[in-house]
Design an enzyme around this catalytic site. Structure first.
Site, PDB file in Angstrom:
ATOM      1  CD  GLU A 182       1.276  14.248   9.879  1.00 52.89           C
ATOM      2  OE1 GLU A 182       1.857  15.332  10.075  1.00 52.89           O
ATOM      3  OE2 GLU A 182       1.230  13.336  10.717  1.00 52.89           O
ATOM      4  N   GLY A 210       6.209   7.311   5.686  1.00 56.08           N
ATOM      5  CA  GLY A 210       5.400   6.535   4.749  1.00 56.08           C
ATOM      6  C   GLY A 210       4.302   7.367   4.116  1.00 56.08           C
ATOM      7  CG  ASP A 211       1.837   5.384   1.422  1.00 53.01           C
ATOM      8  OD1 ASP A 211       2.683   5.869   0.658  1.00 53.01           O
ATOM      9  OD2 ASP A 211       1.521   4.176   1.408  1.00 53.01           O
ATOM     10  CB  THR A 222       7.015  14.723  13.490  1.00 49.09           C
ATOM     11  OG1 THR A 222       7.223  13.317  13.410  1.00 49.09           O
ATOM     12  CG2 THR A 222       7.048  15.327  12.108  1.00 49.09           C
ATOM     13  CD  GLU A 223       8.728  18.027  19.565  1.00 49.47           C
ATOM     14  OE1 GLU A 223       7.757  18.575  20.119  1.00 49.47           O
ATOM     15  OE2 GLU A 223       9.834  18.568  19.409  1.00 49.47           O
ATOM     16  CD  GLU A 282      -4.129   8.842   9.114  1.00 52.27           C
ATOM     17  OE1 GLU A 282      -4.845   8.975  10.122  1.00 52.27           O
ATOM     18  OE2 GLU A 282      -2.919   8.546   9.168  1.00 52.27           O
ATOM     19  NE  ARG A 330      -0.048   3.795  13.252  1.00 50.96           N
ATOM     20  CZ  ARG A 330       0.592   3.895  12.087  1.00 50.96           C
ATOM     21  NH1 ARG A 330       1.855   3.592  11.994  1.00 50.96           N
ATOM     22  NH2 ARG A 330      -0.027   4.332  11.019  1.00 50.96           N
ATOM     23  CB  THR A 373       2.114   0.894   2.419  1.00 50.31           C
ATOM     24  OG1 THR A 373       1.393   0.542   3.592  1.00 50.31           O
ATOM     25  CG2 THR A 373       1.539   0.171   1.224  1.00 50.31           C
ATOM     26  CG  ASN A 429       6.604   9.332  11.556  1.00 46.30           C
ATOM     27  OD1 ASN A 429       6.883   9.247  12.750  1.00 46.30           O
ATOM     28  ND2 ASN A 429       5.568   8.714  11.017  1.00 46.30           N
TER      29      ASN A 429
HETATM   30  C1  LIG Z   1      -2.486 -13.850  -0.397  1.00 52.21           C
HETATM   31  C2  LIG Z   1      -1.640 -12.655  -0.501  1.00 52.21           C
HETATM   32  C3  LIG Z   1      -2.370 -11.552  -1.078  1.00 52.21           C
HETATM   33  C4  LIG Z   1      -1.589 -10.299  -1.082  1.00 52.21           C
HETATM   34  C5  LIG Z   1      -2.412  -9.222  -1.645  1.00 52.21           C
HETATM   35  C6  LIG Z   1      -1.683  -7.981  -1.627  1.00 52.21           C
HETATM   36  C7  LIG Z   1      -2.475  -6.858  -2.165  1.00 52.21           C
HETATM   37  C8  LIG Z   1      -1.772  -5.652  -1.757  1.00 52.21           C
HETATM   38  C9  LIG Z   1      -2.335  -4.423  -2.342  1.00 52.21           C
HETATM   39  C10 LIG Z   1      -1.705  -3.292  -1.643  1.00 52.21           C
HETATM   40  C11 LIG Z   1      -2.355  -2.028  -1.967  1.00 52.21           C
HETATM   41  C12 LIG Z   1      -1.758  -0.940  -1.168  1.00 52.21           C
HETATM   42  C13 LIG Z   1      -2.544   0.269  -1.317  1.00 52.21           C
HETATM   43  C14 LIG Z   1      -1.954   1.386  -0.513  1.00 52.21           C
HETATM   44  C15 LIG Z   1      -2.494   1.834   0.556  1.00 52.21           C
HETATM   45  C16 LIG Z   1      -1.905   2.930   1.350  1.00 52.21           C
HETATM   46  O1  LIG Z   1      -2.568   4.127   1.065  1.00 52.21           O
HETATM   47  C17 LIG Z   1      -2.065   2.648   2.839  1.00 52.21           C
HETATM   48  C18 LIG Z   1      -1.223   3.632   3.627  1.00 52.21           C
HETATM   49  O2  LIG Z   1       0.107   3.314   3.492  1.00 52.21           O
HETATM   50  N1  LIG Z   1      -1.604   1.331   3.169  1.00 52.21           N
HETATM   51  C19 LIG Z   1      -2.447   0.383   3.551  1.00 52.21           C
HETATM   52  O3  LIG Z   1      -3.618   0.574   3.694  1.00 52.21           O
HETATM   53  C20 LIG Z   1      -1.843  -0.985   3.811  1.00 52.21           C
HETATM   54  C21 LIG Z   1      -2.233  -1.934   2.732  1.00 52.21           C
HETATM   55  C22 LIG Z   1      -1.616  -3.267   3.003  1.00 52.21           C
HETATM   56  C23 LIG Z   1      -2.355  -4.341   2.322  1.00 52.21           C
HETATM   57  C24 LIG Z   1      -1.885  -5.674   2.822  1.00 52.21           C
HETATM   58  C25 LIG Z   1      -2.844  -6.727   2.449  1.00 52.21           C
HETATM   59  C26 LIG Z   1      -2.383  -8.047   2.933  1.00 52.21           C
HETATM   60  C27 LIG Z   1      -3.402  -9.060   2.596  1.00 52.21           C
HETATM   61  C28 LIG Z   1      -3.077 -10.380   3.182  1.00 52.21           C
HETATM   62  C29 LIG Z   1      -4.171 -11.359   2.878  1.00 52.21           C
HETATM   63  C30 LIG Z   1      -3.760 -12.690   3.323  1.00 52.21           C
HETATM   64  C31 LIG Z   1      -4.663 -13.779   2.902  1.00 52.21           C
HETATM   65  C32 LIG Z   1      -3.949 -15.076   3.092  1.00 52.21           C
HETATM   66  C33 LIG Z   1      -4.852 -16.242   3.025  1.00 52.21           C
HETATM   67  C34 LIG Z   1      -4.120 -17.526   3.131  1.00 52.21           C
HETATM   68  N1  LIG Z   2       6.322  11.881  16.071  1.00 52.05           N
HETATM   69  C1  LIG Z   2       5.237  11.155  15.790  1.00 52.05           C
HETATM   70  N2  LIG Z   2       4.662  10.385  16.741  1.00 52.05           N
HETATM   71  C2  LIG Z   2       3.586   9.627  16.457  1.00 52.05           C
HETATM   72  N3  LIG Z   2       2.990   9.583  15.247  1.00 52.05           N
HETATM   73  C3  LIG Z   2       3.516  10.319  14.272  1.00 52.05           C
HETATM   74  C4  LIG Z   2       4.659  11.147  14.486  1.00 52.05           C
HETATM   75  N4  LIG Z   2       4.963  11.776  13.328  1.00 52.05           N
HETATM   76  C5  LIG Z   2       4.037  11.370  12.437  1.00 52.05           C
HETATM   77  N5  LIG Z   2       3.166  10.501  12.984  1.00 52.05           N
HETATM   78  C6  LIG Z   2       2.041   9.783  12.344  1.00 52.05           C
HETATM   79  O1  LIG Z   2       2.435   8.458  12.085  1.00 52.05           O
HETATM   80  C7  LIG Z   2       1.571   7.918  11.099  1.00 52.05           C
HETATM   81  C8  LIG Z   2       2.273   6.879  10.267  1.00 52.05           C
HETATM   82  O2  LIG Z   2       3.354   7.436   9.660  1.00 52.05           O
HETATM   83  P1  LIG Z   2       3.987   6.967   8.302  1.00 52.05           P
HETATM   84  O3  LIG Z   2       3.051   7.072   7.201  1.00 52.05           O
HETATM   85  O4  LIG Z   2       5.258   7.734   8.199  1.00 52.05           O
HETATM   86  O5  LIG Z   2       4.368   5.420   8.527  1.00 52.05           O
HETATM   87  P2  LIG Z   2       3.567   4.071   8.315  1.00 52.05           P
HETATM   88  O6  LIG Z   2       2.140   4.214   8.659  1.00 52.05           O
HETATM   89  O7  LIG Z   2       4.347   3.035   9.024  1.00 52.05           O
HETATM   90  O8  LIG Z   2       3.726   3.810   6.768  1.00 52.05           O
HETATM   91  P3  LIG Z   2       2.671   3.738   5.560  1.00 52.05           P
HETATM   92  O9  LIG Z   2       1.825   4.973   5.680  1.00 52.05           O
HETATM   93  O10 LIG Z   2       3.537   3.759   4.349  1.00 52.05           O
HETATM   94  O11 LIG Z   2       1.889   2.474   5.688  1.00 52.05           O
HETATM   95  C9  LIG Z   2       1.107   9.088  10.263  1.00 52.05           C
HETATM   96  O12 LIG Z   2      -0.285   9.086  10.226  1.00 52.05           O
HETATM   97  C10 LIG Z   2       1.626  10.320  11.008  1.00 52.05           C
HETATM   98  O13 LIG Z   2       0.587  11.257  11.175  1.00 52.05           O
END
Ligand SMILES: CCCCCCCCCCCCC/C=C/[C@@H](O)[C@H](CO)NC(=O)CCCCCCCCCCCCCCC
Ligand SMILES: Nc1ncnc2c1ncn2[C@@H]1O[C@H](COP(=O)(O)OP(=O)(O)OP(=O)(O)O)[C@@H](O)[C@H]1O
Ligand SMILES: [Ca+2]
Length: 560
Positions: free
Chosen positions: A213, A207-208, A180-181, A519, A315, A252, A148
């Site tokens: 996919e 990524g995830d 991928t396109e 998603e 994004r 992530t 990707n």
């Molecule tokens: C204060 C700091 C708190 C930090 C808390 C961090 C908790 C992080 C837990 C991460 C869990 C990730 C789960 C994975 C999910 C993936 O299937 C999915 C696709 O890649 N990613 C996300 O949804 C993307 C998930 C990204 C999550 C980012 C969350 C950021 C929270 C920030 C809150 C800030 C509050 C600050 C107040 C002063």
């Molecule tokens: N060529 C492309 N153009 C646009 N989107 C694409 C392409 N190839 C894949 N994708 C889409 O891009 C999205 C994000 O991709 P990917 O998971 O690799 O990265 P990310 O979202 O930055 O990372 P993470 O999922 O770890 O948070 C996916 O849902 C995928 O379907």
């Protein structure tokens, strides 16, 4: 351990010192021989102590190649010059490339070059090691790779070309690479066109979302080929035979981090080469007997759903979009009313509050979650501790106002939270950890979030509960009808209706969205079943007893 018969043993020169080099089916070892003539060439410093023994497991040898003594060998594009003195005394040489454990779960490729007195001996060593490598049947030989170019920091192609492709070439793995396109290009190609018989595995660079996919493409194709109706929540998934590898290049990278212990492309490439495999849980998500998606990491409603919906419009910010939208979502502090029903996994060992972690050779995962605990609580029909919950036919039903409803099928460890959403979750036990965060103050919610980044227990809070479950359902309170079609439109309409009816309300909308592995799902009311299927990842944690380092994002001088 049973002593293995030796296949080869010779005295060979390494960095101008003489070593006893030995090979059996399991190990290649070399030990310096303490002789007066220790330094053959003299003057050149070498790092080995006399008598120190070195060993590498045959399963972690990546390649072996003979050196061309006259002109060196071409290694990763760099020509190596043979040391002059040893060429004279020991004119033949071969190099073994192997996996070296580096810091914090990182793997690196290391080389060791042995010099021989005779060409025949040199060839014998090379041939014998090659035979050992060929006998390792779990190693992939042909891989289908999808890159990707737009994931994470948009570095997918560069990461693959510079860090991964040279290692695959070194290990004699042939690849078919597709950049991928568009979104779902890889999924659709896998589902319909790809000649899967030609490959031992598929690899995604991203990524995830890209991993998702792969899962959707492969799993859907396998179910279709086997006549399994994906729309039926009760149908058993047929496992597919191909393994999926992931080279982290996303935002992530939680699936990579939670399985390998680090989001490092070289480490992942090396795990793929040596043929590491790890089964993992797959949750199927349905709405009214209609299949929506599979999930392998996080299914999150409320906080993670709102955060994702907001971040999708940003994004262009790359991985920072999650921090921006996370902060914004934290400030909005919306809660959602609804009913969560779940089937607790009472017949297993282990709970989400365990201190032990799922690592390579995990006892619980080896038994596929089919371990019966003698301490398993009896299901009772009422729970006196929780006034808004009840049991119905083994299902527990909880009504409430939630800031977040998260189902973590694996720990969901990632660089933002190295211990993850559910640190004790198992990769392949057929369960998901259902985390319910009830309505609480912003301060308390911040304390809960912060604990994901420190050693303190994020579940040890009165407004948080966690259950290990096999299935669960969620119904939002203001569920319109079975034909709840356009969630966003319904949500908006309902939101304004509720606000009109209750002017003093804190204006929380009726619906959030489900974040399903990154998603957005089109429905709020869902039914989820978790099964362990041998959808093998080409990777696994390699550390057995050591726990992951959990550096905190914030200094924690006080317990939040
Ligand atoms: C204060 C700091 C708190 C930090 C808390 C961090 C908790 C992080 C837990 C991460 C869990 C990730 C789960 C994975 C999910 C993936 O299937 C999915 C696709 O890649 N990613 C996300 O949804 C993307 C998930 C990204 C999550 C980012 C969350 C950021 C929270 C920030 C809150 C800030 C509050 C600050 C107040 C002063
Ligand atoms: N060529 C492309 N153009 C646009 N989107 C694409 C392409 N190839 C894949 N994708 C889409 O891009 C999205 C994000 O991709 P990917 O998971 O690799 O990265 P990310 O979202 O930055 O990372 P993470 O999922 O770890 O948070 C996916 O849902 C995928 O379907
Ligand atoms: Ca699990």
């Amino acid at each position: 351990m049973e002593k293995q018969p030796r296949l080869l043993a010779s005295q060979l020169l390494l960095k101008n010192s003489l070593f006893e080099v030995s090979l059996n089916r399991v190990l290649l070892t070399w030990k310096e021989i303490a002789t007066k003539k220790k330094r053959v060439s003299g003057g050149i410093h070498h790092p080995f102590k006399v008598g120190t023994s070195h060993g590498v497991s045959v399963s972690e040898i990546l390649a072996v190649r003979e050196l061309d003594v006259d002109c060196g060998t071409k290694d990763d594009g760099r020509w190596q010059k043979m040391p002059q003195k040893s060429t004279e005394a020991y004119p033949y040489a071969f190099t073994v490339s192997y996996v070296e454990r580096a810091w914090q779960h990182r793997w690196r490729c290391s080389d060791v070059t042995f010099h021989c007195l005779e060409g025949a001996l040199c060839q014998q060593w090379v041939q014998t090691i090659r035979e050992q490598l060929t006998a390792l049947t779990s190693r992939p030989k042909h891989l289908l790779v999808y890159i990707n170019p737009y994931g994470g920091k948009q570095q997918g192609e560069r990461i693959y070309e510079q860090k991964v492709a040279p290692l695959f070439t070194l290990a004699s793995i042939s690849t078919h690479v597709i950049v991928t396109e568009h979104a779902n290009h890889a999924r659709d190609h896998l589902r319909t066109e790809a000649e899967l018989k030609k490959y031992d595995g598929v690899v995604c660079v991203g990524g995830d979302g890209m991993f998702s996919e792969m899962v959707h493409g492969l799993v859907s194709r396998t179910q279709r080929d086997n006549g399994v109706d994906q729309n039926s929540p009760e149908e058993k998934l047929v496992p597919c035979t191909l393994r999926i590898g992931i080279i982290p290049a996303g935002s992530t990278d939680c699936i990579c981090y939670a399985t390998v212990g680090i989001n490092d492309p070289v480490t992942s490439a090396l795990h793929i080469i040596v043929g590491d495999a790890q089964p993992m849980d797959v949750c199927s998500v349905h709405h009214n007997n209609t299949f929506l998606r599979y999930s392998v990491s996080l299914l999150g409603y409320g906080f993670y759903g709102d955060m994702l919906a907001d971040s999708e419009r940003k994004r262009w910010m790359g991985p920072a979009r999650y921090d921006f939208s996370g902060f914004k979502t934290f400030l909005t502090h919306h809660y959602y009313e609804g009913t969560v029903s779940f089937l607790p996994a009472t017949d297993i060992l282990g709970t989400p509050r365990d201190k032990t972690r799922c690592r390579a050779g995990c006892f619980i995962c080896q038994h596929n979650g089919q371990l019966y605990s003698e301490d398993a609580p009896e299901i009772c029909e009422t729970d006196p501790d929780v006034s808004d919950s009840e049991y119905k036919g083994g299902w527990r039903v909880i009504r409430g106002k939630f800031l977040a409803i998260n189902a973590a099928s694996m720990s969901c460890a990632c660089p933002r939270s190295p211990k993850g959403l559910s640190p004790a979750a198992h990769l392949a036990d057929g369960t998901t950890d259902l985390i319910l965060v009830r309505k609480c103050s912003r301060f308390n919610f911040l304390r809960h979030l912060l604990r994901h980044t420190s050693k303190y227990d994020q579940f040890d809070m009165t407004f948080v509960e966690v259950h290990r479950v096999r299935r669960f359902r969620f119904t939002p309170r203001y569920c319109q009808s079975d034909s709840e079609l356009d969630l966003r439109e319904n949500g908006k309409r309902l939101f304004s209706q509720i606000c009109r009816d209750h002017p003093a309300c804190s204006c929380s909308p009726a619906y959030s969205s489900w974040n399903c592995d990154g998603e957005i799902l089109p429905h709020a009311a869902i039914e989820v079943g978790c099964v362990t299927t041998p959808y093998n990842l080409l990777c696994k944690y390699t550390v057995h007893s050591e726990s992951i380092q959990t550096p905190s994002l914030f200094p924690h001088f006080f317990t939040l």
